[in-house]
Enzyme design. Structure first.
Site, PDB file in Angstrom:
ATOM      1  N   THR A  13     -17.640   8.725   0.460  1.00  0.00           N
ATOM      2  CA  THR A  13     -16.300   9.306   0.469  1.00  0.00           C
ATOM      3  C   THR A  13     -15.575   9.073  -0.854  1.00  0.00           C
ATOM      4  O   THR A  13     -15.088  10.018  -1.489  1.00  0.00           O
ATOM      5  CB  THR A  13     -15.477   8.707   1.620  1.00  0.00           C
ATOM      6  OG1 THR A  13     -16.141   8.984   2.855  1.00  0.00           O
ATOM      7  CG2 THR A  13     -14.088   9.301   1.656  1.00  0.00           C
ATOM      8  N   LYS A 105     -13.562  -5.193  -3.074  1.00  0.00           N
ATOM      9  CA  LYS A 105     -12.731  -6.396  -2.986  1.00  0.00           C
ATOM     10  C   LYS A 105     -13.470  -7.577  -2.383  1.00  0.00           C
ATOM     11  O   LYS A 105     -13.269  -8.721  -2.799  1.00  0.00           O
ATOM     12  CB  LYS A 105     -11.438  -6.139  -2.214  1.00  0.00           C
ATOM     13  CG  LYS A 105     -11.589  -5.799  -0.732  1.00  0.00           C
ATOM     14  CD  LYS A 105     -11.744  -4.324  -0.506  1.00  0.00           C
ATOM     15  CE  LYS A 105     -11.752  -3.961   0.959  1.00  0.00           C
ATOM     16  NZ  LYS A 105     -11.846  -2.490   1.136  1.00  0.00           N
ATOM     17  N   GLY A 134      -5.923   0.471  -3.028  1.00  0.00           N
ATOM     18  CA  GLY A 134      -6.278   1.847  -3.350  1.00  0.00           C
ATOM     19  C   GLY A 134      -5.529   2.440  -4.513  1.00  0.00           C
ATOM     20  O   GLY A 134      -5.661   2.004  -5.659  1.00  0.00           O
ATOM     21  N   ASP A 201     -10.086  -8.690   5.441  1.00  0.00           N
ATOM     22  CA  ASP A 201      -9.924  -7.746   4.334  1.00  0.00           C
ATOM     23  C   ASP A 201      -8.658  -8.062   3.540  1.00  0.00           C
ATOM     24  O   ASP A 201      -8.674  -8.076   2.300  1.00  0.00           O
ATOM     25  CB  ASP A 201      -9.872  -6.323   4.885  1.00  0.00           C
ATOM     26  CG  ASP A 201      -9.580  -5.286   3.821  1.00  0.00           C
ATOM     27  OD1 ASP A 201     -10.505  -4.912   3.086  1.00  0.00           O
ATOM     28  OD2 ASP A 201      -8.406  -4.860   3.714  1.00  0.00           O
ATOM     29  N   LYS A 205      -8.209  -9.395  -0.563  1.00  0.00           N
ATOM     30  CA  LYS A 205      -7.291  -8.826  -1.548  1.00  0.00           C
ATOM     31  C   LYS A 205      -6.293  -9.872  -2.045  1.00  0.00           C
ATOM     32  O   LYS A 205      -5.963  -9.912  -3.238  1.00  0.00           O
ATOM     33  CB  LYS A 205      -6.577  -7.625  -0.936  1.00  0.00           C
ATOM     34  CG  LYS A 205      -7.522  -6.488  -0.563  1.00  0.00           C
ATOM     35  CD  LYS A 205      -6.838  -5.432   0.285  1.00  0.00           C
ATOM     36  CE  LYS A 205      -7.817  -4.353   0.702  1.00  0.00           C
ATOM     37  NZ  LYS A 205      -7.226  -3.379   1.652  1.00  0.00           N
TER      38      LYS A 205
END
Length: 441
Positions: A13, A105, A134, A201, A205
């Protein structure tokens, strides 16, 4: 001006979004750079699957080695995800003197220190703008835009999946499971959503952001992590009654000697600017000593926002390559030799306000038993709500506290949860509200 040639590994993607930008915006890149960015080769393990964008067949290969071995390829874009294979690919590219751009990440949180040092030794660079939030230019902001500031704190809504789920629970009264199913149907959540809903997640980050904010090495293992899976609609409802919105926040704060590092559900006042961030959007609230508070907001994932960040790194690298420079700005903002070693404050030592939801048997004396234990551990109650309706056979007793020490809270709750009248483990949500006191609730 040197023509910069690029090899892309991973044509899913985000890779498709990068290809779209490189092909559809070719003239724009040429005007910016004076020469085009040339996509020379695309490597992917499944050459037969349908593509979101079309490319000439001769550009494809299923052998990564063709990209690594090509002396004309200046930059390797890693978009395969995961850790082990991506690590091997990036280290091999750096060893061959190629610059790297990645959105990975998890890899950087776990192995970023090694990768950045390898790039420095090889005299090349690693672009990683797409690894955090993003399309929001957050890495650039911390590394250069706020370079004159001492960063005092960062509040981050860093995971769009969790924010989407919490938004659905808040606006539609959905359960966690109902909201998760809808997030998966909308493409916001993976089939296995563990990394998102358990806060991992966001912690990946946060580890990167902390290194940039404080000029330290990446230290993922020091971050306290909690997810949102135990939250129920009643917690969302009661938070609003108290004047709060629940967000999965990544928090780091500098007290001058140590820094906090934690990811967990957090109650924010309804009038806090971060409380209004809904859906799958990300937002990062940064306070610097010179600039004061700033907010960065936007789409933290998706094909084109992430591709935008990858392309921004490509353009930056192309400028440097064409001028024969590398390492002009260190990857984490300061040179390795100048990185500080900031100790992390243990979670047990933080002081904040708390929301407790006890599941109790409906009988006299329950409230006094709970309050007595809290008092012994120096935890002062600011407000109490006792709901009459039962949930799974128990009555919810909800309290908001004044500031208390985390270690005292954990000790008190361990004792309370052992009471015969308590039927489930207590739900705890930390509150970030500097104005909280009994008169305001």
């Amino acid at each position: 001006m040197k023509t910069v040639q690029v090899g892309l590994v991973g044509f899913g993607t985000v890779g498709s979004g990068v290809v779209r930008l490189l092909t559809e915006h070719e003239d724009r890149f040429r005007r910016r750079l004076g020469e085009p960015l040339v996509l020379k080769k695309v490597a992917d393990i499944d050459l037969a699957r349908p593509r979101l964008v079309s490319l000439a067949p001769e550009l494809f290969t299923d052998k990564v080695q063709e990209i690594l071995a090509d002396p004309e390829i200046d930059v390797v874009i890693e978009l395969i995800g995961g850790v082990t294979e991506a690590y091997d690919l990036i280290m091999a590219a750096l060893a061959r003197g190629k610059h790297v751009v990645t959105a990975n990440k998890a890899l950087l949180a776990l192995h970023g220190n090694e990768i950045f040092q390898a790039a420095s030794r090889a005299g090349v660079e690693v672009g990683f703008e797409a690894s955090v939030c993003g399309g929001i230019p957050l890495i650039l902001t911390l590394r250069q835009g706020l370079a004159a500031n001492s960063i005092q704190e960062i509040f981050g809504i860093l995971n769009g999946t969790s924010n989407y789920i919490l938004s659905k629970m808040s606006m539609a009264g959905a359960s966690f499971q109902q909201a998760l199913v809808e997030a998966q149907a909308q493409g916001y959540a993976e089939a296995d959503p563990t990394l998102d809903v358990e806060g991992i997640d966001a912690a990946h980050k946060l580890a990167i952001l902390m290194a940039l904010a404080y000029g330290t090495q990446i230290n993922f293992g020091a971050i306290h992590v909690e997810g949102i899976t135990r939250l129920e609609p009643i917690d969302i409802q009661l938070a609003r009654e108290f004047g709060y919105q629940i967000k999965l926040l990544a928090i780091t704060r500098d007290d001058g000697q140590r820094v906090e590092a934690r990811v967990h559900p957090t109650m924010l006042p309804l009038d806090h600017i971060m409380a209004s961030v809904q859906g799958a959007f990300n937002a990062v609230y940064i306070t610097g000593d010179a600039v004061g508070p700033i907010l960065l907001y936007g789409q933290g994932a998706g094909m084109m926002p992430t591709a935008s960040a990858v392309a921004a790194d490509l353009i930056d690298l192309a400028y440097n390559i064409s001028h024969g420079v590398a390492g002009r700005v260190p990857p984490l903002g300061v040179n390795f030799a100048d990185q500080s070693r900031r100790p992390i404050k243990p979670l047990e030592e933080i002081v904040t306000n708390y929301y407790f939801r006890f599941a109790a048997v409906d009988r006299p004396g329950v409230l006094s038993a709970i309050s007595g234990i809290l008092a012994r551990f120096e935890i002062s109650i600011a407000a109490v709500i006792q709901k009459g309706r039962e949930i799974r056979g128990s009555v919810p007793v909800v309290m908001i506290t004044h500031e208390a020490k985390e270690s005292h809270v954990q000790q008190a709750l361990a004792e309370i949860d052992r009471l015969a009248v308590i039927t489930e483990k207590t739900i705890v949500i930390r509150i970030e509200d500097p104005n909280l006191d009994a008169a305001q609730i």
